[in-house]
Design a protein around this motif. Sequence first.
Motif, PDB file in Angstrom:
ATOM      1  N   LEU A 121       0.832  -1.211   0.000  1.00 35.50           N
ATOM      2  CA  LEU A 121       0.000   0.000   0.000  1.00 35.50           C
ATOM      3  C   LEU A 121       0.867   1.262   0.000  1.00 35.50           C
ATOM      4  O   LEU A 121       0.564   2.230  -0.706  1.00 35.50           O
ATOM      5  N   ASP A 122       1.960   1.242   0.766  1.00 41.26           N
ATOM      6  CA  ASP A 122       2.851   2.411   0.812  1.00 41.26           C
ATOM      7  C   ASP A 122       3.503   2.645  -0.545  1.00 41.26           C
ATOM      8  O   ASP A 122       3.671   3.785  -0.982  1.00 41.26           O
ATOM      9  N   ARG A 123       3.865   1.549  -1.191  1.00 46.05           N
ATOM     10  CA  ARG A 123       4.493   1.668  -2.511  1.00 46.05           C
ATOM     11  C   ARG A 123       3.515   2.280  -3.517  1.00 46.05           C
ATOM     12  O   ARG A 123       3.880   3.165  -4.301  1.00 46.05           O
ATOM     13  N   ILE A 124       2.257   1.811  -3.459  1.00 40.12           N
ATOM     14  CA  ILE A 124       1.217   2.351  -4.343  1.00 40.12           C
ATOM     15  C   ILE A 124       1.016   3.839  -4.073  1.00 40.12           C
ATOM     16  O   ILE A 124       0.968   4.661  -5.000  1.00 40.12           O
ATOM     17  N   ASN A 125       0.925   4.201  -2.786  1.00 37.96           N
ATOM     18  CA  ASN A 125       0.663   5.596  -2.421  1.00 37.96           C
ATOM     19  C   ASN A 125       1.798   6.535  -2.813  1.00 37.96           C
ATOM     20  O   ASN A 125       1.604   7.736  -2.937  1.00 37.96           O
ATOM     21  N   ALA A 126       2.988   5.978  -3.011  1.00 38.41           N
ATOM     22  CA  ALA A 126       4.142   6.818  -3.354  1.00 38.41           C
ATOM     23  C   ALA A 126       4.211   7.105  -4.861  1.00 38.41           C
ATOM     24  O   ALA A 126       5.009   7.930  -5.300  1.00 38.41           O
ATOM     25  N   LEU A 127       3.382   6.417  -5.652  1.00 38.39           N
ATOM     26  CA  LEU A 127       3.503   6.535  -7.111  1.00 38.39           C
ATOM     27  C   LEU A 127       2.511   7.536  -7.713  1.00 38.39           C
ATOM     28  O   LEU A 127       1.402   7.707  -7.204  1.00 38.39           O
ATOM     29  N   GLY A 163      -7.812   7.754  -7.807  1.00 37.81           N
ATOM     30  CA  GLY A 163      -7.175   9.022  -8.125  1.00 37.81           C
ATOM     31  C   GLY A 163      -6.583   9.698  -6.896  1.00 37.81           C
ATOM     32  O   GLY A 163      -5.945  10.739  -6.992  1.00 37.81           O
ATOM     33  N   GLY A 164      -6.769   9.097  -5.717  1.00 37.57           N
ATOM     34  CA  GLY A 164      -6.207   9.660  -4.487  1.00 37.57           C
ATOM     35  C   GLY A 164      -5.355   8.619  -3.771  1.00 37.57           C
ATOM     36  O   GLY A 164      -5.076   7.561  -4.316  1.00 37.57           O
ATOM     37  N   LYS A 165      -4.963   8.937  -2.570  1.00 36.70           N
ATOM     38  CA  LYS A 165      -4.160   7.994  -1.788  1.00 36.70           C
ATOM     39  C   LYS A 165      -5.080   7.031  -1.030  1.00 36.70           C
ATOM     40  O   LYS A 165      -6.165   7.417  -0.590  1.00 36.70           O
ATOM     41  N   LEU A 166      -4.627   5.799  -0.888  1.00 38.63           N
ATOM     42  CA  LEU A 166      -5.389   4.807  -0.135  1.00 38.63           C
ATOM     43  C   LEU A 166      -5.155   5.052   1.359  1.00 38.63           C
ATOM     44  O   LEU A 166      -4.017   5.122   1.805  1.00 38.63           O
ATOM     45  N   GLU A 167      -6.251   5.175   2.100  1.00 40.14           N
ATOM     46  CA  GLU A 167      -6.118   5.370   3.553  1.00 40.14           C
ATOM     47  C   GLU A 167      -6.346   4.028   4.229  1.00 40.14           C
ATOM     48  O   GLU A 167      -7.316   3.339   3.921  1.00 40.14           O
ATOM     49  N   TYR A 168      -5.439   3.676   5.127  1.00 40.79           N
ATOM     50  CA  TYR A 168      -5.589   2.357   5.745  1.00 40.79           C
ATOM     51  C   TYR A 168      -5.114   2.360   7.192  1.00 40.79           C
ATOM     52  O   TYR A 168      -4.387   3.270   7.616  1.00 40.79           O
ATOM     53  N   ALA A 169      -5.531   1.345   7.920  1.00 37.83           N
ATOM     54  CA  ALA A 169      -5.060   1.160   9.297  1.00 37.83           C
ATOM     55  C   ALA A 169      -5.076  -0.324   9.631  1.00 37.83           C
ATOM     56  O   ALA A 169      -5.894  -1.085   9.084  1.00 37.83           O
ATOM     57  N   PHE A 170      -4.163  -0.720  10.467  1.00 33.92           N
ATOM     58  CA  PHE A 170      -4.147  -2.095  10.983  1.00 33.92           C
ATOM     59  C   PHE A 170      -4.290  -2.027  12.498  1.00 33.92           C
ATOM     60  O   PHE A 170      -3.550  -1.301  13.154  1.00 33.92           O
ATOM     61  N   VAL A 171      -5.243  -2.759  13.028  1.00 36.54           N
ATOM     62  CA  VAL A 171      -5.388  -2.832  14.474  1.00 36.54           C
ATOM     63  C   VAL A 171      -4.978  -4.235  14.913  1.00 36.54           C
ATOM     64  O   VAL A 171      -5.658  -5.211  14.580  1.00 36.54           O
ATOM     65  N   PRO A 172      -3.857  -4.361  15.625  1.00 36.74           N
ATOM     66  CA  PRO A 172      -3.455  -5.690  16.100  1.00 36.74           C
ATOM     67  C   PRO A 172      -4.529  -6.218  17.043  1.00 36.74           C
ATOM     68  O   PRO A 172      -5.017  -5.470  17.892  1.00 36.74           O
TER      69      PRO A 172
END
Lengths: 188, 130
Positions: A121-127, A163-172
């Motif tokens: 996801l970070d790689r995608i958001n950086a492009l 067309g925007g950045k993907l917003e995400y979260a992980f909750v352990p």
Amino acid sequence: MPELLDSIHDLYDGLERRRIMLSFKGSLTPELITVLLGLVERKLDGIEVDQRSRKRVFNVVIECLQNLYHHNGHLRAEQGTVQQTKDPHGMVMIASTDTGYSVLTGNFMAGSEVDHLKDHLDRINALSADDLREWYRAKLADGTYSSAGGGGLGMIDIARRSGGKLEYAFVPYDQDSAFFSLNVNVNT
Amino acid sequence: MEPLHLDGSPKTPYVHFDPATGLLELKGRSIPENSIDFYKPLIDWIDRYGRQPNAKTALHVQLEYFNTSSSKCILDVFKKLEPIRASGHEVTVLWHYEADDEDMLEAGEDYSGIINIPFKMIQIAEVSGD
């Protein structure tokens, strides 16, 4: 009983405040996904006049539901403990926003896969949009299939249409599992 | 060789492959959970067709929606046509897209850049979802 009845209003109010058009939580089967897509399409037909926007949102919903179905820990949390489910399990919501729509999903996944997904996801958001298209094309052309049969194109496709950045979260959650939340904004 | 015919469904496209005319059609939606299962008979059919192909083969792709798991399979369909063209037969892919569907046009251009077969981009008024 009053407590239960109050919670109906609270849930309603919460959905209203967040402008949720459609919300589903539970087990997912291919048949159920067909039904959900039918509902989404009807809703969009009724409120979105621009066909291009409608298609974009619907495409994101298609891909998000496929992700939910294929990349799923088959887990649910009941009173704080994570339990195995027969079918993939999770939730999906579609909300109106000031700039368009928002497609939200949530599901449990194996904790061991979190780092890999986060990197992706970070790689995608950086492009940039052009770089995303280039990467999509290269992955499509390489001729390999991922374990889910897709070839790892899903999130890239979602990002391209958003067309925007993907917003995400992980909750352990516990030692082995985490809850993955994703918000895809589709600006129309 | 028998034609291949599949009716469309909410998640799978209408398929009509006719060996007598070399006309191959893929229309509607391709959004199944398991695309590999759906596309295997199509790819196997083209494989057999390629042994004695028509002088001209035209594959019409007119999709309203397709998911990413179908996109790899659609590429495999195109790849099966490459050897037919390489053996001296005329092969064309006719990629139909709705006038305002830039994303679908781009998808066609992506395939055209990967596959060694001439693509014709055909703009249409509206794809019927029914």
